[in-house]
Enzyme design. Structure first.
Site, PDB file in Angstrom:
ATOM      1  N   GLU A 156       3.562  45.159 -21.274  1.00 33.78           N
ATOM      2  CA  GLU A 156       2.616  45.436 -20.543  1.00 33.78           C
ATOM      3  C   GLU A 156       2.141  46.971 -20.648  1.00 33.78           C
ATOM      4  OE1 GLU A 156       2.933  43.966 -16.522  1.00 33.78           O
ATOM      5  OE2 GLU A 156       3.519  41.757 -17.411  1.00 33.78           O
ATOM      6  N   GLY A 254      17.794  55.547 -16.770  1.00 34.93           N
ATOM      7  CA  GLY A 254      16.999  55.873 -15.322  1.00 34.93           C
ATOM      8  C   GLY A 254      17.222  54.694 -14.379  1.00 34.93           C
ATOM      9  N   CYS A 261       9.472  40.037 -16.612  1.00 36.65           N
ATOM     10  CA  CYS A 261      10.149  39.436 -17.890  1.00 36.65           C
ATOM     11  C   CYS A 261      11.604  39.457 -17.734  1.00 36.65           C
ATOM     12  CB  CYS A 261       9.283  39.942 -19.148  1.00 36.65           C
ATOM     13  SG  CYS A 261       7.697  39.475 -18.866  1.00 36.65           S
TER      14      CYS A 261
END
Ligand code: NAD
Ligand code: UGA
Length: 439
Positions: A156, A254, A261
């Protein structure tokens, strides 16, 4: 020019259909969501994906792309039907196949001529055979069909470019001729095409996502060790990534992965393994490490502020990654809820996901830009690494904050610069001591 039907106009289906239309095919995209189809006919997109709106409109105008809710209409004269419906997590982590089953039944009931049914949804190993069974049982009269697995690897936020420039096309089928016909559709993409059996193709998709998720959890564990020892994980990742066997991608430490997904696919693969008596040691650890990352925000802010109780915390970025409005399993959800439960007031800003976020996070006060959000905050947290946060006027931000505390959950700033500007700054695994100084 081939005629193609795409079932499901979500992130994958709409991109797939539109890109195939752009490659010169005639595409009919179908969805059971009437509102989505009505809107698409008017040029209103159901999702935010850079470049998609323009591409949809261009191909609609050229007469290559149309939308319907009717399976009969979608399958008339169609040689290929791509199934791209959702496969969310079920209650125990298994993939919920109800939408795939419904699509397969509808195809079987509506088809009037031989068809190649292509599974683009991410589905458990063995689903291709199961879909074939459903279709056979649901046909009112026998009409020949084949099932091909064609897993999708797009991300995405860069979906169009990923679709148009894939690293590879993987096709799986027991019917080689059908797989070769699907391969022909992909030739203009000029990527290596691998044809294998159904189950192996289905497994390639899960193994790929699980490996990428593992890479991220691995670097996040290294980040924790870096933090304990005073090393800088960004430099460590750069140094590691120069080794071609490791590669530089998916080594950004992070707040970990989220989205529609990795979370569900890692769980579903672990479930498949468990079911067959294979203990998924690594997959379980990969998920555990990932979800732990989300607690770092509360832990660090408690240390930096004394406590988060009674404090106002601003979250910059709410979507699970930049360039999307997708909030499915976004780290921001757990982070905001943990901070709120600990007695903090939480504010949020995201360039595109705020509308969706408002419904999921009613306790979070939304702001129209980072500066109005920062005014009066005790601390800012970078949750999503949108480009616009990399170029903020940080002097202005510092002046607006009640205290200059920044927890950079995506390591977008340089710790030395932030500290020289007077921020009480921490990143993830950036080598600071308990006073926030770099070792
Ligand atoms: P999504 O939720 O965005 O879209 C699914 C669409 O299918 C919805 O519009 C829904 O209304 C429609 N639908 C449901 N049942 C239907 C039916 N019976 N007939 C017709 N339409 C129906 O899902 P998505 O994110 O596009 O994911 C689709 C599949 O692709 C999933 O298996 C996912 O794992 C996989 N995948 C997703 C991505 C991604 O980046 N989102 C990338 C690769 C693979
Ligand atoms: C991922 C895969 O990258 C695609 O190949 C796959 O097709 C897709 O899942 C899928 O099967 O649906 P996506 O989830 O869209 O794509 O986005 P990614 O860019 O992979 O990011 C996933 C998450 O990992 C994000 O939350 C991102 O912030 C995080 N991430 C990514 C890191 O924390 N570190 C990194 O180095 C990279």
């Amino acid at each position: 020019m081939k005629q193609i039907c795409v079932i499901g106009v979500g992130y994958v289906g709409l991109v797939t259909g539109t890109c195939f239309a752009d490659l010169g095919n005639r595409v009919i995209a179908l969805d059971v969501n009437e509102q989505r189809i009505e809107n698409l006919k008017k040029g209103i997109m159901p999702i935010y994906e850079p470049g998609l709106e323009e591409l949809v409109k261009r191909n609609m105008q050229a007469g290559r792309l149309s939308f319907t809710t009717s399976y009969k209409e979608a399958l008339k004269g169609t040689e290929f039907a791509f199934i791209a419906v959702g496969t969310p997590s079920g209650v125990n982590g298994e993939a919920d196949l109800q939408y795939v089953a419904a699509a397969a039944r509808s195809v079987a009931e509506a088809m009037e001529a031989p068809l190649i049914i292509i599974n683009k949804s991410t589905v458990p190993v063995g689903t291709g055979d199961w879909v074939a069974d459903i279709v056979k049982k649901s046909q009112s009269k026998p009409i020949p069909f084949s099932v091909v697995s064609c897993p999708e690897f797009l991300r995405e936020g860069s979906a169009i470019s990923d679709f148009m420039n894939p690293h590879r096309t993987v096709l799986g089928s027991l019917d080689r001729e059908a797989a070769e016909k699907v391969a022909q559709l992909h030739l203009p993409l000029r990527a290596p095409i691998m044809i294998t059996d159904l189950r192996t193709a289905e497994m390639i998709k899960y193994a790929s996502n699980a490996f990428l998720a593992t890479k991220i959890s691995f670097i996040n564990e290294i980040a924790a060790i870096c933090e304990a020892l005073g090393a800088d994980v960004k430099e460590v990742a750069t140094g590691m990534g120069l080794d071609k066997r490791i590669g530089p991608m998916f080594l950004d430490a992070g707040l970990g992965w989220g989205g529609s997904c990795f979370p569900k696919d890692v769980l579903a693969l672990a479930y498949m393994a468990d079911e067959k008596g294979v203990e998924p040691h690594i997959l379980n650890a990969v998920s555990k490490v990932n979800y732990n990352q989300r607690h770092l925000v509360r832990k660090n802010l408690d240390e930096m502020l004394g406590t988060v109780k009674g404090k106002t915390i601003g979250l910059l970025g709410l979507a699970f990654k930049p360039n999307t409005d997708d909030m499915r399993d976004a780290p921001s959800i757990d982070i905001a809820q943990e901070l709120t439960a600990a007695g903090a007031s939480v504010r949020g800003y995201d360039p595109v996901a705020m509308e969706v976020a408002r419904t999921i996070l009613p306790a979070v006060e939304m702001f129209d830009d980072p500066y109005t959000l920062a005014k009066g905050c005790d601390a800012l947290v970078i949750v999503t690494e949108w480009n616009e946060f990399k170029q903020l006027d940080l002097e202005r931000i510092k002046g607006l904050l009640k205290s200059p505390v920044v927890y950079d959950g995506r390591n977008i700033y340089d710790p030395a610069i932030m500290r020289s500007m007077g921020f009480n700054y921490r990143g993830v695994g950036r080598g600071y001591d308990v006073n926030g100084n770099q070792h």
